[in-house]
Scaffold this active site. Structure first.
Site, mmCIF file in Angstrom:
data_model
loop_
_atom_site.group_PDB
_atom_site.id
_atom_site.type_symbol
_atom_site.label_atom_id
_atom_site.label_comp_id
_atom_site.label_asym_id
_atom_site.label_seq_id
_atom_site.Cartn_x
_atom_site.Cartn_y
_atom_site.Cartn_z
ATOM 1 N N ASP A 219 21.410 46.487 24.654
ATOM 2 C CA ASP A 219 20.874 45.787 25.831
ATOM 3 C C ASP A 219 21.696 44.525 26.095
ATOM 4 O O ASP A 219 21.165 43.422 26.054
ATOM 5 C CB ASP A 219 19.385 45.442 25.624
ATOM 6 C CG ASP A 219 19.119 44.572 24.400
ATOM 7 O OD1 ASP A 219 19.956 44.558 23.464
ATOM 8 O OD2 ASP A 219 18.080 43.884 24.380
ATOM 9 N N HIS B 195 22.934 38.443 15.098
ATOM 10 C CA HIS B 195 22.040 39.586 14.863
ATOM 11 C C HIS B 195 22.754 40.939 15.010
ATOM 12 O O HIS B 195 22.850 41.710 14.054
ATOM 13 C CB HIS B 195 20.877 39.560 15.862
ATOM 14 C CG HIS B 195 20.119 38.286 15.924
ATOM 15 N ND1 HIS B 195 19.334 37.841 14.899
ATOM 16 C CD2 HIS B 195 20.012 37.358 16.915
ATOM 17 C CE1 HIS B 195 18.747 36.701 15.239
ATOM 18 N NE2 HIS B 195 19.150 36.389 16.458
HETATM 19 C C1 BDR Z 1 17.641 40.765 18.983
HETATM 20 O O1 BDR Z 1 17.016 40.493 20.232
HETATM 21 C C2 BDR Z 1 17.978 40.350 21.234
HETATM 22 O O2 BDR Z 1 17.722 39.191 21.970
HETATM 23 C C3 BDR Z 1 19.326 40.290 20.556
HETATM 24 O O3 BDR Z 1 20.303 40.919 21.356
HETATM 25 C C4 BDR Z 1 19.098 41.024 19.262
HETATM 26 O O4 BDR Z 1 19.306 42.405 19.428
HETATM 27 C C5 BDR Z 1 17.378 39.602 18.042
HETATM 28 O O5 BDR Z 1 16.017 39.451 17.828
HETATM 29 CA CA CA Z 2 20.470 43.294 21.405
#
Ligand code: BDR
Ligand code: CA
Length: 313
Positions: A8, A238
Protein backbone atom coordinates in the site's frame (compact mmCIF):
# COMPACT_ATOMS: atom_id res chain seq x y z
CA UNK A 1 13.50 -16.32 -5.16
CA UNK A 2 10.16 -15.71 -6.84
CA UNK A 3 8.22 -13.00 -4.96
CA UNK A 4 4.70 -11.58 -4.96
CA UNK A 5 4.57 -8.21 -3.19
CA UNK A 6 1.27 -7.04 -1.73
CA UNK A 7 1.59 -3.38 -0.69
CA UNK A 8 0.00 0.00 0.00
CA UNK A 9 2.71 2.52 -0.98
CA UNK A 10 3.28 4.10 1.41
CA UNK A 11 6.69 5.61 2.08
CA UNK A 12 8.19 2.55 3.76
CA UNK A 13 6.50 0.40 1.11
CA UNK A 14 8.47 2.40 -1.47
CA UNK A 15 11.68 1.62 0.44
CA UNK A 16 10.74 -2.08 0.53
CA UNK A 17 10.06 -2.10 -3.21
CA UNK A 18 13.40 -0.45 -3.87
CA UNK A 19 15.12 -2.94 -1.58
CA UNK A 20 13.59 -5.94 -3.37
CA UNK A 21 14.56 -4.60 -6.80
CA UNK A 22 18.11 -3.97 -5.63
CA UNK A 23 18.51 -7.47 -4.20
CA UNK A 24 20.08 -9.79 -6.80
CA UNK A 25 18.38 -12.94 -5.47
CA UNK A 26 14.86 -11.53 -5.80
CA UNK A 27 12.74 -12.15 -8.88
CA UNK A 28 9.78 -9.85 -8.30
CA UNK A 29 7.05 -11.38 -10.44
CA UNK A 30 4.00 -9.33 -9.49
CA UNK A 31 2.97 -6.40 -7.31
CA UNK A 32 -0.56 -6.14 -5.91
CA UNK A 33 -2.03 -3.02 -4.34
CA UNK A 34 -4.25 -2.84 -1.30
CA UNK A 35 -5.93 -0.02 0.57
CA UNK A 36 -4.15 1.04 3.73
CA UNK A 37 -1.90 4.06 3.78
CA UNK A 38 -3.91 5.27 0.79
CA UNK A 39 -6.65 3.72 -1.37
CA UNK A 40 -5.86 0.70 -3.55
CA UNK A 41 -6.07 2.68 -6.84
CA UNK A 42 -3.63 5.33 -5.65
CA UNK A 43 -1.40 2.61 -4.18
CA UNK A 44 -1.36 0.85 -7.56
CA UNK A 45 -0.44 4.08 -9.35
CA UNK A 46 2.31 4.72 -6.84
CA UNK A 47 3.66 1.18 -7.31
CA UNK A 48 3.59 1.56 -11.09
CA UNK A 49 5.33 4.96 -10.95
CA UNK A 50 7.95 3.62 -8.55
CA UNK A 51 8.62 0.66 -10.85
CA UNK A 52 9.05 3.10 -13.73
CA UNK A 53 11.42 5.23 -11.63
CA UNK A 54 13.46 2.15 -10.69
CA UNK A 55 13.68 1.05 -14.34
CA UNK A 56 11.40 -1.99 -13.99
CA UNK A 57 8.15 -1.07 -15.80
CA UNK A 58 8.02 -4.69 -17.00
CA UNK A 59 6.89 -5.91 -13.56
CA UNK A 60 3.08 -6.08 -13.59
CA UNK A 61 0.95 -4.27 -11.04
CA UNK A 62 -2.51 -5.63 -10.17
CA UNK A 63 -5.05 -3.40 -8.43
CA UNK A 64 -6.60 -4.67 -5.21
CA UNK A 65 -10.05 -3.95 -3.93
CA UNK A 66 -10.68 -0.63 -2.26
CA UNK A 67 -12.79 -1.80 0.66
CA UNK A 68 -11.81 -4.12 3.46
CA UNK A 69 -13.58 -7.45 4.02
CA UNK A 70 -16.34 -6.18 6.28
CA UNK A 71 -16.06 -2.38 6.21
CA UNK A 72 -15.25 0.42 3.77
CA UNK A 73 -11.88 2.07 3.30
CA UNK A 74 -12.00 5.25 5.37
CA UNK A 75 -9.23 7.53 4.15
CA UNK A 76 -5.84 6.01 4.91
CA UNK A 77 -3.03 7.73 6.78
CA UNK A 78 -2.24 11.08 5.10
CA UNK A 79 -0.82 12.36 8.38
CA UNK A 80 1.88 9.68 8.14
CA UNK A 81 2.42 9.15 4.40
CA UNK A 82 1.17 12.43 2.89
CA UNK A 83 -1.96 13.04 0.80
CA UNK A 84 -0.76 10.90 -2.12
CA UNK A 85 0.73 8.08 0.01
CA UNK A 86 4.34 8.89 -0.94
CA UNK A 87 5.00 12.05 1.01
CA UNK A 88 3.59 14.42 -1.61
CA UNK A 89 6.40 13.55 -4.02
CA UNK A 90 5.19 13.72 -7.64
CA UNK A 91 6.84 10.94 -9.61
CA UNK A 92 6.82 10.84 -13.41
CA UNK A 93 3.77 8.84 -14.46
CA UNK A 94 4.55 5.27 -15.45
CA UNK A 95 2.95 4.23 -18.73
CA UNK A 96 2.53 0.47 -18.11
CA UNK A 97 -1.04 -0.89 -18.09
CA UNK A 98 -2.28 -2.59 -14.93
CA UNK A 99 -2.73 -6.37 -14.95
CA UNK A 100 -6.08 -7.54 -16.27
CA UNK A 101 -7.14 -9.33 -13.09
CA UNK A 102 -7.51 -8.09 -9.53
CA UNK A 103 -4.58 -8.47 -7.15
CA UNK A 104 -6.22 -11.53 -5.57
CA UNK A 105 -6.89 -13.19 -8.93
CA UNK A 106 -3.43 -12.46 -10.31
CA UNK A 107 -1.88 -13.86 -7.11
CA UNK A 108 -3.89 -17.06 -7.51
CA UNK A 109 -2.89 -17.37 -11.18
CA UNK A 110 0.79 -16.89 -10.36
CA UNK A 111 0.70 -19.40 -7.49
CA UNK A 112 -0.99 -21.95 -9.75
CA UNK A 113 1.56 -21.37 -12.51
CA UNK A 114 4.54 -21.78 -10.16
CA UNK A 115 3.36 -24.20 -7.44
CA UNK A 116 5.59 -24.30 -4.38
CA UNK A 117 7.91 -21.58 -5.67
CA UNK A 118 6.20 -18.34 -4.75
CA UNK A 119 7.15 -16.32 -1.67
CA UNK A 120 4.41 -13.90 -0.62
CA UNK A 121 5.43 -10.64 1.04
CA UNK A 122 2.53 -8.62 2.44
CA UNK A 123 3.34 -5.14 3.75
CA UNK A 124 -0.16 -3.68 3.88
CA UNK A 125 -3.53 -4.86 5.17
CA UNK A 126 -4.21 -8.51 4.37
CA UNK A 127 -7.40 -8.02 2.33
CA UNK A 128 -6.08 -9.40 -0.98
CA UNK A 129 -4.60 -12.48 0.66
CA UNK A 130 -7.86 -13.23 2.45
CA UNK A 131 -9.88 -12.77 -0.74
CA UNK A 132 -7.47 -15.02 -2.61
CA UNK A 133 -7.74 -17.72 0.08
CA UNK A 134 -11.50 -17.57 -0.13
CA UNK A 135 -11.50 -17.85 -3.93
CA UNK A 136 -8.85 -20.57 -4.05
CA UNK A 137 -8.78 -22.64 -0.87
CA UNK A 138 -5.79 -24.56 -2.28
CA UNK A 139 -3.72 -21.35 -2.36
CA UNK A 140 -2.12 -22.03 1.01
CA UNK A 141 -0.60 -25.23 -0.36
CA UNK A 142 0.60 -23.56 -3.56
CA UNK A 143 2.91 -20.92 -2.09
CA UNK A 144 6.26 -21.50 -0.38
CA UNK A 145 5.68 -19.11 2.52
CA UNK A 146 4.20 -15.80 3.60
CA UNK A 147 6.05 -12.95 5.33
CA UNK A 148 3.94 -10.15 6.74
CA UNK A 149 4.83 -6.77 8.18
CA UNK A 150 2.19 -6.46 10.81
CA UNK A 151 1.04 -6.92 14.34
CA UNK A 152 2.37 -6.18 17.79
CA UNK A 153 3.05 -9.23 19.94
CA UNK A 154 4.38 -7.73 23.16
CA UNK A 155 4.88 -4.14 21.97
CA UNK A 156 2.22 -1.43 22.06
CA UNK A 157 0.17 -0.82 18.92
CA UNK A 158 0.62 2.17 16.65
CA UNK A 159 -2.99 3.00 15.81
CA UNK A 160 -4.57 1.96 19.09
CA UNK A 161 -3.05 0.90 22.38
CA UNK A 162 -3.10 -2.69 21.19
CA UNK A 163 -3.24 -2.77 17.38
CA UNK A 164 -0.79 -2.21 14.55
CA UNK A 165 -2.02 -0.42 11.41
CA UNK A 166 -1.89 -3.21 8.82
CA UNK A 167 -3.81 -5.62 11.03
CA UNK A 168 -6.14 -2.95 12.42
CA UNK A 169 -7.21 -1.87 8.94
CA UNK A 170 -8.63 -5.31 8.19
CA UNK A 171 -8.68 -7.59 11.24
CA UNK A 172 -11.06 -10.09 9.61
CA UNK A 173 -8.62 -10.54 6.72
CA UNK A 174 -5.69 -10.99 9.10
CA UNK A 175 -7.64 -13.58 11.09
CA UNK A 176 -8.29 -15.58 7.92
CA UNK A 177 -4.66 -15.37 6.81
CA UNK A 178 -3.33 -16.49 10.21
CA UNK A 179 -5.83 -19.36 10.35
CA UNK A 180 -4.90 -20.75 6.93
CA UNK A 181 -2.60 -23.72 6.60
CA UNK A 182 0.55 -22.06 5.30
CA UNK A 183 3.91 -21.02 6.68
CA UNK A 184 3.42 -17.48 8.03
CA UNK A 185 6.08 -15.19 9.52
CA UNK A 186 5.12 -11.84 10.99
CA UNK A 187 7.57 -9.00 11.42
CA UNK A 188 5.74 -6.92 14.03
CA UNK A 189 6.34 -3.57 15.70
CA UNK A 190 8.36 -5.44 18.37
CA UNK A 191 11.11 -5.70 15.73
CA UNK A 192 10.44 -2.87 13.28
CA UNK A 193 10.33 0.04 15.74
CA UNK A 194 13.97 -0.63 16.61
CA UNK A 195 15.37 -0.55 13.07
CA UNK A 196 15.57 3.06 11.94
CA UNK A 197 16.88 5.45 9.36
CA UNK A 198 18.44 8.61 10.79
CA UNK A 199 19.29 12.01 9.32
CA UNK A 200 22.61 10.72 7.90
CA UNK A 201 20.76 8.03 5.92
CA UNK A 202 18.41 10.60 4.42
CA UNK A 203 21.37 12.84 3.56
CA UNK A 204 23.11 9.92 1.83
CA UNK A 205 19.99 9.20 -0.27
CA UNK A 206 19.63 12.87 -1.15
CA UNK A 207 23.23 13.02 -2.36
CA UNK A 208 22.73 10.11 -4.77
CA UNK A 209 21.02 9.80 -8.19
CA UNK A 210 17.34 10.47 -8.98
CA UNK A 211 16.05 7.11 -7.66
CA UNK A 212 17.56 7.40 -4.20
CA UNK A 213 16.82 11.13 -4.16
CA UNK A 214 13.10 10.53 -4.72
CA UNK A 215 13.05 8.13 -1.76
CA UNK A 216 14.87 10.73 0.31
CA UNK A 217 12.25 13.34 -0.55
CA UNK A 218 9.50 10.97 0.57
CA UNK A 219 11.30 10.31 3.83
CA UNK A 220 11.01 13.97 4.85
CA UNK A 221 7.30 13.38 5.47
CA UNK A 222 7.91 10.11 7.31
CA UNK A 223 10.59 11.69 9.49
CA UNK A 224 8.25 14.53 10.41
CA UNK A 225 5.69 12.01 11.67
CA UNK A 226 8.21 9.90 13.59
CA UNK A 227 9.79 12.91 15.23
CA UNK A 228 7.01 12.77 17.84
CA UNK A 229 8.06 9.20 18.76
CA UNK A 230 11.84 9.39 18.53
CA UNK A 231 12.43 13.06 19.38
CA UNK A 232 14.49 13.67 16.25
CA UNK A 233 14.08 13.31 12.48
CA UNK A 234 14.21 9.56 12.00
CA UNK A 235 11.91 6.74 10.90
CA UNK A 236 11.11 3.13 11.65
CA UNK A 237 11.87 0.69 8.82
CA UNK A 238 8.76 -1.47 9.02
CA UNK A 239 8.21 -2.72 5.48
CA UNK A 240 11.82 -2.98 4.27
CA UNK A 241 12.68 -5.01 7.37
CA UNK A 242 9.98 -7.54 6.47
CA UNK A 243 11.43 -7.68 2.94
CA UNK A 244 14.89 -8.37 4.36
CA UNK A 245 13.56 -11.08 6.67
CA UNK A 246 12.11 -12.68 3.54
CA UNK A 247 15.41 -12.55 1.66
CA UNK A 248 17.35 -13.69 4.73
CA UNK A 249 19.61 -10.61 4.62
CA UNK A 250 18.19 -9.61 8.00
CA UNK A 251 19.24 -12.57 10.13
CA UNK A 252 16.63 -13.33 12.77
CA UNK A 253 18.17 -13.61 16.23
CA UNK A 254 15.02 -13.88 18.32
CA UNK A 255 11.74 -15.47 17.26
CA UNK A 256 8.99 -17.77 18.46
CA UNK A 257 6.45 -19.85 16.58
CA UNK A 258 3.14 -19.78 18.42
CA UNK A 259 -0.59 -19.65 17.78
CA UNK A 260 -1.72 -16.09 16.99
CA UNK A 261 -5.32 -14.96 16.83
CA UNK A 262 -6.64 -11.57 15.84
CA UNK A 263 -9.20 -9.68 17.88
CA UNK A 264 -12.11 -9.05 15.50
CA UNK A 265 -14.42 -7.70 18.18
CA UNK A 266 -15.61 -4.10 18.13
CA UNK A 267 -14.02 -3.41 21.50
CA UNK A 268 -10.79 -1.59 22.34
CA UNK A 269 -8.70 -4.63 21.40
CA UNK A 270 -9.92 -4.72 17.78
CA UNK A 271 -7.01 -5.56 15.49
CA UNK A 272 -4.76 -6.81 18.29
CA UNK A 273 -2.59 -9.83 17.48
CA UNK A 274 -2.93 -12.07 20.49
CA UNK A 275 0.06 -14.40 20.60
CA UNK A 276 0.35 -17.46 22.82
CA UNK A 277 3.66 -16.38 24.34
CA UNK A 278 3.37 -17.76 27.81
CA UNK A 279 6.43 -19.95 27.13
CA UNK A 280 8.51 -17.03 25.91
CA UNK A 281 10.76 -16.62 28.93
CA UNK A 282 11.92 -20.19 29.08
CA UNK A 283 15.45 -20.86 27.77
CA UNK A 284 14.09 -22.25 24.50
CA UNK A 285 11.63 -20.11 22.55
CA UNK A 286 8.18 -21.70 22.25
CA UNK A 287 7.67 -23.67 19.07
CA UNK A 288 4.29 -24.83 17.88
CA UNK A 289 4.77 -26.35 14.41
CA UNK A 290 1.42 -25.01 13.22
CA UNK A 291 1.87 -21.56 14.72
CA UNK A 292 2.80 -18.19 13.26
CA UNK A 293 6.49 -17.32 13.44
CA UNK A 294 6.97 -14.01 15.22
CA UNK A 295 10.21 -12.12 14.64
CA UNK A 296 11.32 -10.19 17.71
CA UNK A 297 14.82 -9.13 16.77
CA UNK A 298 17.56 -9.38 14.20
CA UNK A 299 21.28 -9.92 14.63
CA UNK A 300 22.69 -6.71 13.08
CA UNK A 301 21.33 -3.20 12.60
CA UNK A 302 19.44 -3.23 9.31
CA UNK A 303 19.76 0.43 8.27
CA UNK A 304 23.28 0.11 6.76
CA UNK A 305 22.22 -2.90 4.68
CA UNK A 306 19.11 -1.12 3.46
CA UNK A 307 20.97 2.08 2.65
CA UNK A 308 23.59 0.20 0.64
CA UNK A 309 20.88 -1.54 -1.38
CA UNK A 310 18.97 1.67 -2.05
CA UNK A 311 22.11 3.54 -3.10
CA UNK A 312 22.77 0.76 -5.62
CA UNK A 313 19.42 1.19 -7.36
C1 BDR B 1 2.72 -0.42 8.66
O1 BDR B 1 1.63 0.48 8.45
C2 BDR B 1 1.88 1.29 7.34
O2 BDR B 1 1.63 2.62 7.67
C3 BDR B 1 3.32 1.07 6.95
O3 BDR B 1 3.46 1.15 5.54
C4 BDR B 1 3.63 -0.31 7.47
O4 BDR B 1 3.28 -1.28 6.52
C5 BDR B 1 3.37 -0.08 9.99
O5 BDR B 1 2.47 -0.23 11.03
CA1 CA C 1 2.85 -0.69 4.17
Amino acid sequence: MLVYLDCDPGIDDALALGYLLAHPAVDLALVGSVSGNTDADTAARNARDLLELFGRPDIPVAVGRTDFLTHPYAGGAPHVHGDNGIGGVELPRGSAAFAAGSAADELIALARARPGELHVLAIGPLTNLAVALEREPALAGLVADVVIMGGAALAPGNVTAAAEANIHNDPEAAAAVFAADWDVTIVPLDATMFQRFEQADLDALQAEGPRARALGRMLHTYYAFYRQHFGRPSSALHDPLAAAVLTGEAVVSSAARVPVVVDTSDGPGRGQTIAELRGRYRPVAPHHPDGVRIVFDIAEPFAPQLLARLLSL
